[in-house]
Design a protein around this motif. Sequence first.
Motif, PDB file in Angstrom:
ATOM      1  N   CYS A 227      13.512 -17.226 -18.213  1.00  0.00           N
ATOM      2  CA  CYS A 227      14.161 -16.239 -17.480  1.00  0.00           C
ATOM      3  C   CYS A 227      15.455 -16.246 -18.101  1.00  0.00           C
ATOM      4  O   CYS A 227      15.950 -15.337 -18.395  1.00  0.00           O
ATOM      5  CB  CYS A 227      14.280 -16.747 -15.787  1.00  0.00           C
TER       6      CYS A 227
ATOM      7  N   ALA B  76      13.873 -10.488 -10.481  1.00  0.00           N
ATOM      8  CA  ALA B  76      12.755  -9.792 -10.902  1.00  0.00           C
ATOM      9  C   ALA B  76      11.961 -11.011 -11.952  1.00  0.00           C
ATOM     10  O   ALA B  76      10.968 -10.991 -11.813  1.00  0.00           O
ATOM     11  CB  ALA B  76      13.078  -8.671 -11.634  1.00  0.00           C
ATOM     12  N   ALA B  77      12.801 -11.491 -12.608  1.00  0.00           N
ATOM     13  CA  ALA B  77      12.047 -12.576 -13.588  1.00  0.00           C
ATOM     14  C   ALA B  77      11.311 -13.456 -12.691  1.00  0.00           C
ATOM     15  O   ALA B  77      10.205 -13.971 -13.279  1.00  0.00           O
ATOM     16  CB  ALA B  77      13.179 -13.399 -14.330  1.00  0.00           C
ATOM     17  N   GLN B  78      11.690 -14.115 -11.469  1.00  0.00           N
ATOM     18  CA  GLN B  78      11.019 -15.107 -10.925  1.00  0.00           C
ATOM     19  C   GLN B  78       9.674 -14.417 -10.326  1.00  0.00           C
ATOM     20  O   GLN B  78       8.668 -14.983 -10.197  1.00  0.00           O
ATOM     21  CB  GLN B  78      11.761 -15.428  -9.573  1.00  0.00           C
ATOM     22  N   ALA B  79       9.915 -13.207  -9.716  1.00  0.00           N
ATOM     23  CA  ALA B  79       8.860 -12.484  -9.311  1.00  0.00           C
ATOM     24  C   ALA B  79       7.890 -12.289 -10.268  1.00  0.00           C
ATOM     25  O   ALA B  79       6.513 -12.279 -10.045  1.00  0.00           O
ATOM     26  CB  ALA B  79       9.194 -10.953  -8.698  1.00  0.00           C
ATOM     27  N   LEU B  80       8.158 -12.316 -11.480  1.00  0.00           N
ATOM     28  CA  LEU B  80       7.075 -12.044 -12.461  1.00  0.00           C
ATOM     29  C   LEU B  80       6.590 -13.517 -12.914  1.00  0.00           C
ATOM     30  O   LEU B  80       5.649 -13.488 -13.811  1.00  0.00           O
ATOM     31  CB  LEU B  80       7.683 -11.343 -13.920  1.00  0.00           C
ATOM     32  N   GLY B  81       7.041 -14.511 -12.480  1.00  0.00           N
ATOM     33  CA  GLY B  81       6.656 -15.932 -12.753  1.00  0.00           C
ATOM     34  C   GLY B  81       7.109 -16.623 -13.947  1.00  0.00           C
ATOM     35  O   GLY B  81       6.472 -17.367 -14.532  1.00  0.00           O
ATOM     36  N   LEU B  82       8.139 -15.967 -14.436  1.00  0.00           N
ATOM     37  CA  LEU B  82       8.750 -16.668 -15.629  1.00  0.00           C
ATOM     38  C   LEU B  82       9.441 -18.023 -15.112  1.00  0.00           C
ATOM     39  O   LEU B  82      10.004 -18.006 -14.154  1.00  0.00           O
ATOM     40  CB  LEU B  82       9.943 -15.667 -16.163  1.00  0.00           C
TER      41      LEU B  82
ATOM     42  N   GLN C 296      18.327  -9.218 -11.777  1.00  0.00           N
ATOM     43  CA  GLN C 296      17.317  -9.706 -12.969  1.00  0.00           C
ATOM     44  C   GLN C 296      16.830 -10.748 -12.720  1.00  0.00           C
ATOM     45  O   GLN C 296      15.463 -11.177 -13.267  1.00  0.00           O
ATOM     46  CB  GLN C 296      18.324  -9.556 -14.126  1.00  0.00           C
TER      47      GLN C 296
END
Lengths: 241, 224
Positions: A147, A136-142, A133
């Motif tokens: 995050c 994924a949040a990092q990959a979305l740039g959050l 999780q």
Amino acid sequence: MELLSLLTPGPTGWGDELLIGLGMTLGLALATFPVSIMLSFLIHRARNSRRRPVRYLAQMHVSVFKSLPEILTLLIIYYQSQVVISWVAEYAGFDSTLSISPFLAGLIALSLVISAYGSEVVRGALQAIGKGQVEAAQALGLSGFHCFWKVILPQFWRHALPGLGNLWVILLKDTSLVSVIALSDLTHVAALAINTTREPFFFYLVIAAIYISLVILSSWIQKRLERRATRGVVAGGRAHA
Amino acid sequence: MLDLWLDYKDLWLSGLKVTASLTLLAILLGFVLALPIGVARARNRGLSGVLAYGYVNFFRGMPLLVLLFLVYYGAGEFSRDLRSLGLWWFFRDAYYCGLLALVLNTAAYQAEIIRGSLNGIPSSIREANAALNLTRWTAFRRVLFPIAIARALPGLGNEFILLLKATSLLAIITIFDLMGQARFIFSETFDLRAYYVAALHYLVLVLVLEWFLRRIESRNAWAA
């Protein structure tokens, strides 16, 4: 019947005093709980810190406060902070009659104890959410904050609720200890009532019944919250939609 | 801090002895009481199931402090009846009252642990018992009970540590365990370090206990 008349509010009965004591018990527990949850997160962070001394300190906090009896922690915090406050007051040239309130001492001591257990609950829940999780949040740039706030926290409750519910019940019962340092909680009010009425068995039975109903009420609320937190979760673990 | 310990060495040692004896007695007597209650909870049928449910929720629902006061001060109210029953020697003594409260409290928690481990035994083992034509009693004594205890060990060990900490509450009803001695020494010297010395005792006791329990658990790894 004679005994029951002792529970009526008013000058002869102890109903209103007991109600105020109940308010104090609940107030202390409700004030301590959020503090200890936040502290639990901090300790969990510190236990996984990159800096070794921070890690050691956090580990020590957990071992110490899990090993010490709650009442000993409470007395040490209460008396030691009196001493510290009067040192500080003397050093700063204040009036040295300042003292710590039993409520504050209870809040600090209980949150130290509960957070030692709470950090384990936090660890378990975060482990159950999984690293994927966060990735994924990092990959979305959050950002780190987003995050945590938008991704981790909403899922956190589902895994943490059973553990947190347990802690809440432990906390609720541990608040009775502050009666020892003369905070007028439920247990202390009962002791006062017994001093005048000489009915120890009756009054302790009454407050035992109050504590038991609080615990039963808590577990009912916990079950409802758990149902809310797991809504939309299919057995097997994957959420749909 | 060492000087404070040496000055009151006898007190600390006797406090240690009282704490140790209370903890050991309470955990053992509590276990004896918890076993039938835990089994009744696991069966969860009939009157015994209801009674066990009531017992567990009653004693787990109230703070130990309240239970302690209920037994110790509450019994005083019935001193005449207790005298005529020949039980007054028991309820007159703070030590026995404290022990009784600890036993009643820990039995409720231990019963829940035993229930959990009994309910966690896979049904294939029960089927094997039936296939071997074991009577219910033999199956319980030779198969289910040993497995349940081995599985309950981590939980019971935890309860052991919680109970050790809980004995400190008895200081409030004038028992001179570690905590009681610390309170006494503090009242004599007004030296806050008395509480820190007591804290060190508890810290060492819990660490030793944890080490010991981990060793026992590792011997029963087969049950996991």
